[in-house]
Design an enzyme around this catalytic site. Structure first.
Site, mmCIF file in Angstrom:
data_model
loop_
_atom_site.group_PDB
_atom_site.id
_atom_site.type_symbol
_atom_site.label_atom_id
_atom_site.label_comp_id
_atom_site.label_asym_id
_atom_site.label_seq_id
_atom_site.Cartn_x
_atom_site.Cartn_y
_atom_site.Cartn_z
ATOM 1 N N CYS A 1 1.257 -6.572 14.852
ATOM 2 C CA CYS A 1 2.603 -6.013 15.119
ATOM 3 C C CYS A 1 3.639 -7.113 15.235
ATOM 4 C CB CYS A 1 2.661 -5.269 16.453
ATOM 5 S SG CYS A 1 1.757 -3.753 16.584
ATOM 6 N N CYS B 276 0.152 -8.838 20.030
ATOM 7 C CA CYS B 276 -0.583 -8.314 18.866
ATOM 8 C C CYS B 276 -0.022 -9.015 17.643
ATOM 9 C CB CYS B 276 -0.420 -6.799 18.721
ATOM 10 S SG CYS B 276 -1.103 -6.224 17.136
ATOM 11 N N LYS C 50 -3.659 6.760 10.454
ATOM 12 C CA LYS C 50 -2.639 6.078 9.670
ATOM 13 C C LYS C 50 -3.318 5.324 8.532
ATOM 14 C CE LYS C 50 0.755 2.356 9.955
ATOM 15 N NZ LYS C 50 1.065 1.077 10.517
ATOM 16 N N CYS D 216 -4.476 -3.120 20.941
ATOM 17 C CA CYS D 216 -3.250 -2.560 20.374
ATOM 18 C C CYS D 216 -3.584 -1.189 19.804
ATOM 19 C CB CYS D 216 -2.725 -3.472 19.266
ATOM 20 S SG CYS D 216 -1.565 -2.635 18.178
ATOM 21 N N HIS E 113 -3.151 -1.029 15.782
ATOM 22 C CA HIS E 113 -4.080 -1.771 14.917
ATOM 23 C C HIS E 113 -5.512 -1.747 15.412
ATOM 24 C CE1 HIS E 113 -0.098 -3.337 13.730
ATOM 25 N NE2 HIS E 113 -0.646 -3.267 12.546
ATOM 26 N N HIS F 103 4.002 1.508 2.228
ATOM 27 C CA HIS F 103 5.145 0.739 1.718
ATOM 28 C C HIS F 103 5.828 1.495 0.580
ATOM 29 C CE1 HIS F 103 2.705 -2.932 3.168
ATOM 30 N NE2 HIS F 103 3.728 -2.788 3.987
ATOM 31 N N LYS G 208 -4.241 -1.068 5.783
ATOM 32 C CA LYS G 208 -5.160 -2.007 5.135
ATOM 33 C C LYS G 208 -6.344 -2.312 6.053
ATOM 34 C CE LYS G 208 -5.918 -5.159 1.953
ATOM 35 N NZ LYS G 208 -6.549 -4.733 0.762
ATOM 36 N N HIS H 49 0.834 -1.200 0.000
ATOM 37 C CA HIS H 49 0.000 0.000 0.000
ATOM 38 C C HIS H 49 0.871 1.254 0.000
ATOM 39 C CE1 HIS H 49 0.869 0.585 4.206
ATOM 40 N NE2 HIS H 49 0.436 -0.639 4.485
HETATM 41 N N1 MSP Z 1 8.036 -6.569 8.583
HETATM 42 C C1 MSP Z 1 8.154 -5.435 9.436
HETATM 43 C C2 MSP Z 1 9.481 -4.764 9.259
HETATM 44 C C3 MSP Z 1 10.658 -5.639 9.496
HETATM 45 S S1 MSP Z 1 12.140 -4.802 9.211
HETATM 46 C C4 MSP Z 1 13.348 -5.851 9.691
HETATM 47 C C5 MSP Z 1 7.038 -4.465 9.125
HETATM 48 N N2 MSP Z 1 6.420 -4.627 7.969
HETATM 49 S S2 MSP Z 1 5.189 -3.728 7.453
HETATM 50 O O1 MSP Z 1 4.823 -4.259 6.170
HETATM 51 O O2 MSP Z 1 4.173 -3.676 8.439
HETATM 52 O O3 MSP Z 1 5.740 -2.272 7.295
HETATM 53 C C6 MSP Z 1 6.829 -2.019 6.443
HETATM 54 C C7 MSP Z 1 7.215 -0.553 6.530
HETATM 55 O O4 MSP Z 1 6.128 0.226 6.033
HETATM 56 C C8 MSP Z 1 7.467 -0.104 7.955
HETATM 57 O O5 MSP Z 1 8.625 0.708 8.026
HETATM 58 C C9 MSP Z 1 6.246 0.708 8.288
HETATM 59 O O6 MSP Z 1 6.484 1.753 9.193
HETATM 60 C C10 MSP Z 1 5.882 1.263 6.926
HETATM 61 N N3 MSP Z 1 4.482 1.666 6.870
HETATM 62 C C11 MSP Z 1 3.368 0.902 6.940
HETATM 63 N N4 MSP Z 1 2.275 1.711 6.918
HETATM 64 C C12 MSP Z 1 2.660 3.003 6.847
HETATM 65 C C13 MSP Z 1 2.019 4.227 6.591
HETATM 66 N N5 MSP Z 1 0.710 4.373 6.571
HETATM 67 N N6 MSP Z 1 2.801 5.291 6.331
HETATM 68 C C14 MSP Z 1 4.164 5.194 6.190
HETATM 69 N N7 MSP Z 1 4.782 4.057 6.403
HETATM 70 C C15 MSP Z 1 4.108 3.030 7.069
HETATM 71 O O7 MSP Z 1 6.808 -3.581 9.935
#
Ligand code: MSP
Length: 671
Positions: free
Chosen positions: A131, A128, A295, A145, A148, A23, A298, A20
């Site tokens: 997380c 959670c 935030k 949490c 989430h 990411h 999904k 999304h």
């Molecule tokens: N798998 C872990 C990270 C492990 S690193 C050794 C994880 N994955 S995640 O898919 O949930 O998130 C990946 C990255 O996307 C994280 O740095 C997270 O902060 C970022 N984002 C997820 N949603 C976000 C927003 N809405 N805005 C900006 N970034 C955020 O955490």
């Protein structure tokens, strides 16, 4: 001076669903820094990847009725495709289900164990699954949490523990001694204050499911997904070729603020225990929020699909928006109205307009051939590149990418002002023309080079149109190069859907979304009388009929160019909503639009057979004139002559009698 190599990583994403906006944002931010490092000739390694183990993935796979491996394999394709589309220039893509990762994660675990930092214990707590972490009672909000907004699960199990508590003081000292270790300061302070409190040992194994890396000495347990995932930053350097000696320690881990503790406390703890150097920096970005300030996630159902924005605009427009609109390290609301506004003003009217007019002028005045760089004094004196280049990279080194782009845009605007001032369409001396247009293309060469980290495609297009190569920044200091300029295609055209949206009344858009041209009220007027201004040699005082019943008094700087009798009875175009002013004692309510020609003449634009009082429009732009327009508002909607027609962003200005024609050279401005 930056070192000669640069290793940068992002968080590895959970592929439990499709990627999304959050990411995409993170990868683009990191990509900016990777590209900026390469531009300065630093040997760069850029890693992204997927975090494929753990309970969350296992559950998603179960729900889909496929094996966890098959599930992540399918998702991996989707993530990789998106990142390729976004031109994320990663050198490697690590997936934690790969054997190359397993072998290092096991190794790291063994090193920590051999150090005496692992013991068996019993854990009970609120977990959670989203997380993938235990929450302390103080972290829970209403038993849920807070990130989430979901109830946690109570987990009670035997597990192995990592003695994180042992490293608390060492980690705190490291953070204190290295002010750049955590960016921004706000996050650094947050961690330092948490480190003042108790740091608990970390449960690092699970035995209630098996989708993970089995512990070498107790295969009934799999490694806790975070202990597993964090080690990707090192495992990826070992295979297929071992480049760890070149690239460890990492220069910059780019992550979101929700995973700060893992990266600034747990990961350093693991590295200290296993005897590795600590990374140089953890860069923490904010969240992309929805319009209500939540935030984007999904599970909240409030995500905007990055692909949708790419389809509607382009990859580079999304990248630019991410990098320019959100302040580095801060949360930001995703707003289509803001994106649209920047598309028109910063991209279309500032950058697109500059490329278009410089390319056209080189074509018409020099047949397309121009020499650029070297010791062009015009460029050095009027648009000195060095200062902008230095400021741009200083901001990038300080991890302020939005500021770097602001610096660049100052330069883009200065180049537009330069073109207006030097008015190459009026120059006939070949040497002067070559110098001025050489400076114009030279400025665009600087701009394209600095633009590349943010907008690689656009930078390539600018370079291709103007006929120079993109290379390291140092090339800008090299000798003069010949450029063969092509016909420019509009880079940020008005979008089809927008034309439709705005065709209808009102358009349903917020006020921030008004096209700069829509704010102008350009009406057809007839000059009824013209006399000399009593106190200003260059001005006429005109009485102009705009069909309002009463004539307006307007001062116009045309005395050097025309006689009063040439003006009387003539139809002109008037910027009717310009803020009224008193010019040396004479009131002036509006501005007569004129264009300057190569023979030095300045002539009012002739609206042909249009009716007095009629509003001049551009197809697809719904007029929304401001009550009192400032001069700077007017400048945001540049009017240019192209093929004998007055245009706004490549679209002709029109009256009921047709296109507004103007007898001036291509690239000349109307003001
Ligand atoms: N798998 C872990 C990270 C492990 S690193 C050794 C994880 N994955 S995640 O898919 O949930 O998130 C990946 C990255 O996307 C994280 O740095 C997270 O902060 C970022 N984002 C997820 N949603 C976000 C927003 N809405 N805005 C900006 N970034 C955020 O955490």
């Amino acid at each position: 001076m930056p070192g000669d190599r640069f290793y940068i990583t992002t968080a590895i994403d959970y592929p439990n669903s499709v990627p999304h906006m959050g990411h995409a944002y993170e990868k683009v931010v990191a990509d900016f820094y990777a590209r900026a490092a390469r531009a300065r000739g630093r040997r760069t390694h850029f890693l992204i990847g997927l975090d494929e183990h753990g309970q969350k993935i296992q559950e998603a796979a179960d729900k889909a009725g496929v094996s966890a491996q098959a599930f992540v394999d399918e998702k991996a394709g989707i993530f990789e495709h998106l990142y390729q589309l976004l031109e994320v220039s990663n050198d490697d893509f690590i997936r934690t289900s790969e054997e190359r990762h397993h072998s290092f994660a096991r190794d790291l675990y063994s090193k920590v164990r051999d150090r005496g930092d692992i013991y068996k214990g019993f854990y009970e707590g609120d977990y959670c699954i989203s997380c993938e972490k235990f929450l302390t009672p103080t972290e829970l909000v209403d038993g849920k949490c807070p990130i989430h907004d979901r109830p946690t699960t109570v987990i009670r199990e035997e597990s192995y523990f990592f003695r994180l508590s042992k490293y608390r003081d060492q980690i705190r000292q490291h953070i204190e001694a290295n002010p750049d270790f955590i960016f921004p300061d706000e996050r650094r302070n947050e961690i330092l204050s948490r480190l003042d409190g108790e740091v608990r040992d970390l449960s690092i194994s699970r035995s209630t499911f098996d989708w993970g890396i089995p512990l070498p000495d107790d295969p009934e347990h799999v490694l806790y997904v975070w202990f597993d995932a964090l080690s990707n930053y090192y495992s990826a350097l070992l295979q297929p070729n071992d480049i760890s000696a070149d690239f460890w320690p990492c220069d910059c881990h780019v992550i979101g603020k929700d995973i700060l503790w893992f990266h600034t406390v747990i990961w350093p703890g693991m590295l200290l225990s296993a005897g590795y150097e600590l990374p140089r920096q953890v860069y923490v970005h904010g969240f992309i929020l929805d319009k209500d300030g939540r935030k984007m996630a999904k599970h909240l159902g409030n995500v905007v699909d990055p692909l949708e924005v790419v389809r509607e605009y382009s990859v580079d427009v999304l990248r630019y928006y991410f990098l320019r609109s959100f302040s580095s390290g801060k949360d930001g609301k995703f707003s289509m109205a803001d994106l649209e506004e920047r598309y028109h003003s910063e991209l279309g009217n500032d950058l697109g307009n500059l490329v278009m007019r410089v390319a056209k002028l080189v074509q018409t005045k020099l047949g397309g051939a121009v020499e650029v760089g070297g010791d062009n004094a015009e460029l050095a004196d009027r648009l000195p590149p060095r200062q902008t280049v230095e400021r741009f990279f200083r901001a990038a080194d300080a991890r302020e990418h939005n500021r770097a782009l602001e610096e660049l845009w100052e330069y883009v605007r200065a180049a537009n002002v330069y073109m207006n001032d030097r008015a190459p369409w009026r120059i006939n001396d070949p040497a002067e023309l070559a110098a001025v247009l050489g400076a114009g293309v030279g400025a665009l060469r600087v701009i394209a080079h600095l633009l590349e980290p943010a907008m690689p495609e656009t930078a390539r297009r600018v370079a291709d149109t103007l006929g120079f190569a993109l290379g390291p920044i140092d090339d800008l200091d090299g000798p003069a190069i010949p450029c063969q300029v092509k016909v420019a295609e509009p880079m940020f055209p008005r979008r089809e859907s927008e034309k439709k949206e705005r065709g209808g009344k009102g358009g349903g858009k917020s006020s921030g979304d008004v096209d700069p041209f829509a704010k102008l009220e350009i009406r057809v007027g007839r000059i009824e009388s013209a006399g000399d201004h009593p106190d200003a040699d260059q001005l006429f005082v005109l009485a102009v009929d705009l069909g309002e019943g009463e004539n307006r008094s307007i001062c116009a700087g045309l005395r050097e160019h025309l006689k009063a009798e040439d003006l009387i009875g003539r139809k002109v175009m008037v910027l009717a909503n310009l803020k009224p002013a008193v010019l040396r004692g004479v009131p002036s309510a509006g501005m007569v639009l004129a264009s300057d020609r190569s023979d030095g003449a300045v002539i009012p634009v002739d609206p042909g057979n249009a009716e007095v009082g009629e509003l001049i429009t551009v197809e697809g732009i719904e007029p929304a004139p401001k009550k009192k327009l400032s001069k700077s508002n007017f400048e945001k909607a540049p009017l240019l002559v192209a093929n004998g027609v007055v245009t706004y962003r490549d679209q002709p200005l029109r009256s009921s009698a047709g296109e507004i024609r103007c007898d001036a050279e291509d690239g000349a401005t109307v003001r």
